[in-house]
Design a protein around this motif. Structure first.
Motif, mmCIF file in Angstrom:
data_model
loop_
_atom_site.group_PDB
_atom_site.id
_atom_site.type_symbol
_atom_site.label_atom_id
_atom_site.label_comp_id
_atom_site.label_asym_id
_atom_site.label_seq_id
_atom_site.Cartn_x
_atom_site.Cartn_y
_atom_site.Cartn_z
ATOM 1 N N LEU A 98 0.846 -1.188 0.000
ATOM 2 C CA LEU A 98 0.000 0.000 0.000
ATOM 3 C C LEU A 98 0.887 1.246 0.000
ATOM 4 N N ALA A 99 0.636 2.146 -0.911
ATOM 5 C CA ALA A 99 1.415 3.382 -0.996
ATOM 6 C C ALA A 99 0.469 4.569 -0.865
ATOM 7 N N PRO A 100 0.107 4.917 0.374
ATOM 8 C CA PRO A 100 -0.785 6.066 0.556
ATOM 9 C C PRO A 100 -0.024 7.359 0.281
ATOM 10 N N ILE A 101 -0.441 8.088 -0.731
ATOM 11 C CA ILE A 101 0.243 9.340 -1.105
ATOM 12 C C ILE A 101 -0.833 10.414 -1.264
ATOM 13 N N PRO A 102 -0.748 11.479 -0.510
ATOM 14 C CA PRO A 102 -1.796 12.520 -0.569
ATOM 15 C C PRO A 102 -1.715 13.312 -1.876
ATOM 16 N N LEU A 103 -2.190 12.709 -2.956
ATOM 17 C CA LEU A 103 -2.025 13.271 -4.308
ATOM 18 C C LEU A 103 -2.585 14.690 -4.401
ATOM 19 N N GLU A 104 -3.804 14.846 -3.874
ATOM 20 C CA GLU A 104 -4.469 16.138 -4.055
ATOM 21 C C GLU A 104 -3.812 17.222 -3.202
ATOM 22 N N SER A 105 -3.446 16.844 -2.010
ATOM 23 C CA SER A 105 -2.844 17.858 -1.141
ATOM 24 C C SER A 105 -1.454 18.265 -1.646
ATOM 25 N N ALA A 156 5.244 16.964 -10.458
ATOM 26 C CA ALA A 156 5.954 15.742 -10.856
ATOM 27 C C ALA A 156 7.033 15.392 -9.830
ATOM 28 N N GLU A 157 7.771 16.409 -9.441
ATOM 29 C CA GLU A 157 8.898 16.217 -8.534
ATOM 30 C C GLU A 157 8.426 15.708 -7.166
ATOM 31 N N GLN A 158 7.413 16.367 -6.632
ATOM 32 C CA GLN A 158 6.912 15.962 -5.313
ATOM 33 C C GLN A 158 6.280 14.582 -5.375
ATOM 34 N N GLY A 159 5.587 14.331 -6.478
ATOM 35 C CA GLY A 159 4.991 13.007 -6.660
ATOM 36 C C GLY A 159 6.076 11.940 -6.666
ATOM 37 N N TYR A 160 7.150 12.245 -7.386
ATOM 38 C CA TYR A 160 8.253 11.292 -7.501
ATOM 39 C C TYR A 160 8.842 10.983 -6.120
ATOM 40 N N GLU A 161 9.109 12.048 -5.377
ATOM 41 C CA GLU A 161 9.680 11.879 -4.033
ATOM 42 C C GLU A 161 8.771 11.011 -3.161
ATOM 43 N N SER A 162 7.484 11.269 -3.239
ATOM 44 C CA SER A 162 6.551 10.503 -2.398
ATOM 45 C C SER A 162 6.522 9.039 -2.795
ATOM 46 N N GLY A 163 6.568 8.802 -4.080
ATOM 47 C CA GLY A 163 6.559 7.418 -4.556
ATOM 48 C C GLY A 163 7.840 6.696 -4.189
ATOM 49 N N ALA A 164 8.948 7.429 -4.268
ATOM 50 C CA ALA A 164 10.274 6.831 -4.031
ATOM 51 C C ALA A 164 10.388 6.246 -2.628
ATOM 52 N N GLN A 165 9.602 6.797 -1.678
ATOM 53 C CA GLN A 165 9.659 6.269 -0.294
ATOM 54 C C GLN A 165 9.294 4.787 -0.228
#
Lengths: 275, 585
Positions: B112-119, B173-182
């Protein structure tokens, strides 16, 4: 080059219409109009649908396309779009234009492409031997309406006016000279031109004879053809039919709004945009 | 660690921009030298309803979507409910914890990769509309892949919209990438860029349109209808730069009649529609046959009858295309199997239509027309076809002096008569939908009728030599032979690989050119083998054509008509079962 005569424009084959058919004067009027306007017959295309009158292109020595029922307008429209040097005329009947092809008729009027639509309107289906047409009047007894027509007739001129036509005229095939003038004016008009021709069918609609129409048509004395309300008033008259140009205005034609296409573009660049 | 084999899926509500998510991710993969197939599922609704998009990525190939999912991006809770069952072992789910609750017990063994996409979109890019970009970024972060390439893709997609829009996209894109990378370390899938020739990511419709442009098409008329509408949109968009006239007509009848008018004037012309619109074109198609007017008609099928399922796929119009229009007249029916063929077959359709002065139908379907594939740039050189037999002034003069007038429908050995266009001096004639004599004049005399019919139909025999033979893929000598047409090629080729992995030798016979039918070539290939016809219809229409032309009846058929494209594994499984049954019976 010598001046063209009507005979020069006649084809090898002769019309097979009934004696007294209202199509003969229309055929002559079109040839006269082409000759009098000095058009090059090799640059004229007559596109017809299906109906007694639709053999028309075979009997004029111009280019032609005898198409299918109801569809000459879209075919003619693209011919004009593809080669703007051509003079394009549609000849089709009332069933063809106002019945099966009514959708194309409506859109041709609003499209304002520089073509002439000449409707051989005899208020009956002749080639299929006498069924009601969209312009047959209420109560008319025909083979398909033995108890009389119960649907109100279409008023093609009023429809054309409200659909955005820029040239709307009515002529009568019993008045060759006026008819010829109408065809010429329509061809010369920049934009779509409708000429609704009242035309007797001596075989299947004998009640609408030359005499019948002579008594019910008139040339309005005073009429401002740029006034659409005045044109509509004339178009909506029920007891008699005004002949002549009911309406004519200049508006940008479809081709004015479609730049002439450039030479084919660079496909590689287009493909690059998908990388 | 699994490398360069990934099935990614995103789901959301109609209107969430799911397709854009899929395309962005697909482009990043395609630009990285990977093979990509993007396929979407959506109802015929503008808002509401569930949309989802698949992106299959492969190092060697990616032809058709697979049923399993390795990475799910859930833009709403429904996506999880709908697609949970498709999650493969080791799959991950990216979702927005601010918008939905997902418990690990629901998805045992899944990451599970909970990532606050909208926020993230609001905070880092300034607007929640960037949520989708965040989601793609998160996908890439999770895969440890494509960070720089994504920036390039965003630049090329949104560069025109100005620096602010670009900056916001890049931040998302950058913030999304960082969040996914975790979550990356816990995820077993990786994508790696590989060297490859430059690739586009485009739909079958784009490829068809490009094939038409490459063949010199200068006129396109159409009425909107899914799944062919994109042909109209795309050609209208490039109308001015590509020098083509594009008209939206009042209906499909007008669309084909306009194409015929343009063609009669000497301009290469095309129309496009789906089955319902093609039904309206029947009479004009027959007119093209009788008047010997070249035209290309694209039919992109969807499931019928009637309105059917407008946004789904089917191959139910093969017989319809082969027989549309009243009376008997020559025609071509070509069903491209992938985007490469969509381009080349369309260009070839123009050549056949012109050479033989007859309608050519390009039969596609929703899967091919609206799916996206990575594809090397087409070679557009030398594709403008010859115009076929044209009459010059001398020939017109000769005919006038010999026959008194030019003969547009003159008898000839191959049935093709020289043509010329209105405006040509001394060439006045009338084309006709009525039976006519050689000059074009209406004529119903017995001898003439037979001569003109024979002349027109002779063109089909003459055209045989220009029809490429069917293609055979896989183990050429295998007893098990699959056969299909159109877009079935893609899942069928994938199925061959699956069968081969299971040690089952199999071949696939792909028939793109269906009318005229290469009967002898097909007979030679299928004779004496275990033939299994694979088609996206209920009737076995190709099986019927094979029987008609070769006398060989394919009793084994894998037919699918639920609106979904074939999945490679279902073809493989069914073929394996049939193969086994056939051997033991």
């Amino acid at each position: 080059m010598h001046e063209l005569s009507v005979e020069d424009l006649s084809s090898e084959t002769r019309p097979t219409w009934c004696g007294g058919c209202g199509n003969y004067p229309i055929l002559i009027a079109v040839k006269k109009a082409i000759a009098q306007l000095g058009l090059d017959p090799d640059k004229v295309v007559i596109v017809s649908g299906i109906g007694c009158g639709s053999s028309f292109p075979h009997w004029v020595r111009t280019y032609g396309f005898h198409t299918i029922h109801g569809r000459p307008i879209p075919l003619a429209s693209a011919l004009k779009m593809a080669n703007r040097e051509l003079t394009v005329l549609v000849t089709a009947g009332d069933g063809d234009t106002y019945g099966i092809g009514a959708n194309h008729f409506l859109h041709a009027m609003r499209r304002n492409l520089d073509i002439t639509v000449l409707v051989q309107n005899n208020n009956i289906y002749g080639l299929t031997e006498g069924q009601a047409s969209p312009t047959s009047e209420l109560g008319k007894v025909t083979k398909s309406t033995p108890y009389g027509v119960v649907e109100a007739p279409l008023n093609p001129l009023a429809v054309a006016l409200s659909a955005g036509a820029t040239f709307v005229a009515r002529a009568f095939s019993g008045n060759l000279q006026h008819l010829t003038e109408m065809v010429k004016a329509a061809i010369q008009h920049r934009g779509v031109a409708l000429v609704d021709v009242l035309q007797p069918c001596v075989t299947f609609n004998p009640a609408y004879s030359y005499e019948f129409w002579r008594n019910r048509t008139y040339l309005p004395g005073q009429h401002d053809a740029q006034d659409i309300h005045a044109a509509l008033r004339l178009a909506l008259e029920e007891d008699r039919r005004a002949l002549g140009v009911l309406y004519q205005v200049q508006k940008p034609t479809l081709l004015d709004m479609m730049p002439l296409p450039k030479e084919p573009g660079n496909l590689s660049r287009l493909m690059e945009s998908f990388v | 660690m699994r490398e360069n084999a990934l099935c990614w899926r995103a789901g959301g509500q109609a209107g969430d921009g799911i397709m854009t998510v899929g395309q962005m991710f697909g482009r990043v993969c395609s630009r990285s030298g990977l093979h990509v197939c993007v396929s979407a599922e959506f109802p015929s609704l503008i808002r509401g309803g569930h949309n989802s998009v698949w992106v299959r990525v492969g190092g060697d190939s990616a032809r058709a979507p697979l049923r399993g999912t390795d990475l799910l991006v859930a833009l709403n809770r429904e996506s999880i409910d709908r697609h949970a069952a498709s999650l493969n072992p080791g799959a991950a789910v990216i979702f927005d914890p601010d918008h939905m609750e997902v418990r690990q017990e629901e998805l045992p063994g899944k990451l599970l990769a909970p990532i606050p996409l909208e926020s993230i979109a609001r905070h880092d890019a300034g607007d929640k509309i960037y949520r989708n970009v965040v989601a793609v970024g998160a996908t890439l972060g999770l895969l440890d892949f494509g960070r720089d390439t994504f920036r390039e893709v965003l630049q090329s997609l949104f560069g025109r919209k100005g620096p602010e829009v670009i900056a916001a996209n890049l931040a998302a894109a950058e913030q999304g990438y960082e969040s996914g990378a975790q979550f990356s370390e816990q995820y077993p899938h990786r994508l790696r860029a590989q060297p490859a020739e430059k690739r586009m990511l485009l739909t079958g419709n784009h490829a068809i349109a490009m094939g038409a442009l490459a063949a010199g098409c200068r006129f396109y008329s159409a009425y909107p209808m899914t799944p062919a509408s994109e042909l109209l949109h795309f050609l209208a968009r490039v109308e001015r730069e590509q020098g083509i006239v594009v008209r939206q007509s009042e209906d499909e009848i007008a669309a084909l009649c306009m194409a015929l008018g343009a063609s009669h004037a000497g301009v290469r012309a095309m129309t496009g529609t789906s089955g319902g619109g093609f039904a309206l074109m029947g009479e004009a198609l027959s007119l093209a046959g009788m008047s010997e007017t070249p035209v290309v008609v694209v039919v992109a099928s969807r499931p019928g009858p009637s309105t059917g399922m407008p946004t789904w796929t089917a191959q139910g119009d093969l017989r319809f295309a082969a027989h549309a229009g009243h009376g008997e007249f020559p025609r071509f029916v070509i069903a491209p199997g992938d985007v490469g063929e969509a381009f080349s077959c369309t260009a070839h359709a123009f050549g056949l239509a012109e050479k033989y002065q007859a309608p050519a139908i390009v039969l596609s379907d929703r899967f091919l027309s609206m799916g996206w594939w990575s594809q090397p740039l087409f070679s557009g050189e030398g594709l403008v076809p010859e115009r076929g037999k044209l009459a010059d002034g001398a020939l017109l003069q000769e005919m006038r002096s010999s026959f008194g007038r030019p003969l547009r429908y003159r008898e000839s050995e191959d049935g093709v008569s020289p043509r010329w266009f209105p405006g040509t001096p001394g060439g006045a004639f009338s084309a006709s939908g009525n039976e006519h004599d050689e000059s074009g004049d209406t004529c119903d005399k017995v001898e003439n009728r037979k001569r003109q019919m024979d002349k027109r139909l002779r063109k089909m025999a003459a055209a045989e030599k220009d029809i490429p033979p069917p293609q055979l893929f896989g183990d050429e000598d295998a007893e098990l032979l699959l056969a299909g047409f159109g877009s079935t090629k893609m899942p069928a080729l994938d199925a061959l690989e699956l069968l081969s992995e299971r040690g089952i030798p199999a071949a696939y016979l792909h028939v793109s050119y269906l009318v005229p039918f290469k009967a002898e070539a097909v007979r030679r290939i299928i004779s004496g083998r275990g033939l299994v016809v694979v088609e996206g219809n209920a009737d076995g229409q190709l099986a019927g054509m094979i029987a008609e032309h070769t006398g060989i009846i394919a009793r084994q058929r894998i037919l699918k008509y639920d609106g979904r494209p074939f999945f490679p594994d279902e073809i493989a499984k069914e073929a394996e079962r049939i193969g086994r049954t056939a051997c033991t019976s």
